[in-house]
Scaffold this active site. Structure first.
Site, short mmCIF file in Angstrom:
data_model
loop_
_atom_site.label_atom_id
_atom_site.label_comp_id
_atom_site.label_asym_id
_atom_site.label_seq_id
_atom_site.Cartn_x
_atom_site.Cartn_y
_atom_site.Cartn_z
N LYS A 170 0.98 -1.36 0.11
CA LYS A 170 -0.02 -0.14 0.05
C LYS A 170 0.72 1.43 0.09
CE LYS A 170 -4.59 -1.13 1.68
NZ LYS A 170 -5.53 -0.66 2.75
N LYS A 174 -11.51 -3.66 -3.74
CA LYS A 174 -12.19 -2.20 -3.84
C LYS A 174 -11.77 -1.23 -4.52
CE LYS A 174 -13.64 -2.83 1.00
NZ LYS A 174 -12.61 -3.08 1.93
N LYS A 228 -5.87 -9.75 -6.80
CA LYS A 228 -7.27 -10.13 -6.21
C LYS A 228 -8.12 -9.21 -6.47
CE LYS A 228 -6.45 -7.68 -1.92
NZ LYS A 228 -6.47 -7.63 -0.45
P1 TYM Z 1 -10.91 -5.51 3.76
O1 TYM Z 1 -11.75 -4.39 4.02
O2 TYM Z 1 -9.82 -5.19 2.85
O3 TYM Z 1 -11.68 -6.74 3.32
C1 TYM Z 1 -12.64 -7.14 3.99
C2 TYM Z 1 -12.79 -8.70 4.14
O4 TYM Z 1 -13.17 -9.34 2.72
C3 TYM Z 1 -11.88 -10.19 2.34
N1 TYM Z 1 -11.66 -10.03 0.82
C4 TYM Z 1 -11.56 -11.14 0.30
N2 TYM Z 1 -11.87 -12.40 0.39
C5 TYM Z 1 -11.69 -13.05 -1.05
N3 TYM Z 1 -11.02 -12.65 -2.01
C6 TYM Z 1 -11.09 -11.29 -2.41
N4 TYM Z 1 -10.65 -10.96 -3.30
C7 TYM Z 1 -11.28 -10.47 -1.06
N5 TYM Z 1 -10.88 -9.05 -0.82
C8 TYM Z 1 -11.24 -8.73 0.36
C9 TYM Z 1 -10.84 -9.75 3.30
O5 TYM Z 1 -9.87 -10.88 3.61
C10 TYM Z 1 -11.43 -9.39 4.71
O6 TYM Z 1 -11.88 -10.57 5.39
N6 TYM Z 1 -7.72 -5.52 7.47
C11 TYM Z 1 -8.79 -5.73 7.26
C12 TYM Z 1 -9.92 -5.26 7.97
C13 TYM Z 1 -9.90 -5.39 9.62
C14 TYM Z 1 -10.19 -6.69 10.17
C15 TYM Z 1 -10.12 -6.48 11.39
C16 TYM Z 1 -10.38 -7.92 9.73
C17 TYM Z 1 -9.83 -4.44 10.28
N7 TYM Z 1 -9.69 -4.91 11.76
C18 TYM Z 1 -10.16 -7.33 12.42
C19 TYM Z 1 -10.71 -8.87 10.65
C20 TYM Z 1 -10.47 -8.62 11.94
C21 TYM Z 1 -9.13 -5.44 6.03
O7 TYM Z 1 -8.57 -4.59 5.01
O8 TYM Z 1 -10.30 -6.11 4.97
#
Ligand code: TYM
Length: 337
Positions: free
Chosen positions: A116, A203, A200
């Site tokens: 990032k 968003k 992947k």
């Molecule tokens: P974020 O917002 O990027 O994504 C949210 C969730 O979606 C999953 N995900 C995917 N799964 C499969 N294929 C994909 N292409 C894909 N893109 C996203 C992510 O694995 C995630 O589960 N750091 C985290 C947010 C966070 C969090 C937490 C998660 C903050 N605190 C505590 C769990 C526990 C994040 O950026 O997710």
């Protein structure tokens, strides 16, 4: 003695863009199942989102969008607490203490920061660097034993375990924090871009043709899948034939994840057939699954008052658990209370 407390679930999604098929299959769909099995907390991680610039007005809208997506996909706010991270100050308070537990060397190894921050890491926010520490606080402030996430979160979950273990060790409280289990396995843990089988689905992809959003119409979905990058070969009849065909493997994986079939079962049905046959079948399946979720999502978004109230009530419920943990931590660390 290791942690003996109740089983709890915490997960979160950043309000930094529209919810897509990867978020649904990798995370939200698991939330829906888990709410019937354990005490669940699902968070919209607005503190994490501002580690990169967010337009304040859009941030509010996106926060409500994530809350609406949880509910539209089937998370029941009466069962699971749905809340915004900034509404529970205990997350940030515990994160500071964890900043003093985590080691620089551990954070230096985090690949997401490298991705990032890009080449110019001197200009990245300090928040982006300590992002995984706040994530550990999100989880451990509820003493969550299980965290449903997609595969891209694996390294952050390992760091969370390292922080819990070091805290338990340093303060001689071996059973205080659990060593949280990530729930990653299963179909849909890594959904790839429709334009590039090596990236992947995300968003923030610059091409909106790469990503299927929960709000896409059946028409949009059909168009995106029709244009999805593939190769000229027909589908193989066994999974071995998907090796070195990442785009084909991704589409087969999406079909299987939504139909509840293994890749082998999908290939038994479509092996030998070309994408001219497979893509329309996949588009129908995706539109059939996402259509009702998208419609409910639009209906909920038309009522921001309801969504805000749901988040505030969820935050009050979550704070009751989180504040207790922070009070215990302050005692352990030696702060005057
Ligand atoms: P974020 O917002 O990027 O994504 C949210 C969730 O979606 C999953 N995900 C995917 N799964 C499969 N294929 C994909 N292409 C894909 N893109 C996203 C992510 O694995 C995630 O589960 N750091 C985290 C947010 C966070 C969090 C937490 C998660 C903050 N605190 C505590 C769990 C526990 C994040 O950026 O997710």
């Amino acid at each position: 003695m290791p942690y003996q407390g109740p089983q709890r679930v915490l997960s979160g999604i950043q309000p930094s863009g529209d919810m897509h098929l990867g978020n649904y299959l990798g995370a939200i769909r698991k939330f829906v199942d888990l709410q019937h099995q354990m005490d669940c907390h699902f968070c919209v991680v607005d503190l994490h989102a501002i580690t990169v610039w967010q337009d304040p007005k859009k941030l509010k809208e996106q926060t409500l969008h994530i809350a609406a997506s949880y509910i539209a996909a089937g998370v029941d706010p009466k069962k699971a607490a749905i809340f915004h991270q900034s509404g529970v100050p205990a997350h940030a308070e515990l994160a500071w203490i964890f900043n003093c537990v985590a080691r620089l060397g551990w954070l230096d190894r985090m690949t997401q920061f490298k991705d990032k921050a890009g080449k110019d890491k001197e200009r990245a926010s300090v928040g982006l660097y300590t992002y995984p520490v706040l994530q550990a606080a999100d989880i451990l402030v509820y003493k969550a034993t299980h965290v449903p996430v997609g595969e891209d979160q694996k390294q952050h979950l390992e760091l969370c375990r390292d922080i819990a273990a070091k805290f338990n060790h340093d303060f001689d409280t071996p059973d205080f924090f659990p060593l949280t289990e990530p729930l990653i396995k299963g179909p849909g843990a890594r959904i790839m871009s429709l334009r590039d089988g090596a990236a992947k689905m995300s968003k923030s992809d610059p091409s909106d043709q790469a990503t299927i959003y929960l709000k896409d119409s059946a028409d949009d979905i059909a168009k995106k899948i029709k244009r999805a990058k593939t190769d000229p070969e027909p589908l193989p009849s066994e999974t071995k034939g998907l090796e070195n065909r990442p785009e084909a493997a991704n589409l087969v994986g999406i079909y299987g994840a939504l139909a509840g079939m293994s890749d082998d079962e999908v290939l038994k049905e479509f092996g030998g057939k070309g994408f001219g046959v497979f893509k329309p079948a996949l588009a129908d399946l995706v539109a059939g699954k996402l259509g009702p979720i998208g419609a409910e999502l639009r209906r909920l978004e038309a009522d921001p008052g309801y969504l805000e109230k749901t988040l505030r009530e969820g935050a009050a419920r979550a704070a009751a658990v989180a504040d207790r943990t922070v009070a215990e931590v302050k005692e352990i660390v030696g702060f005057i209370r």
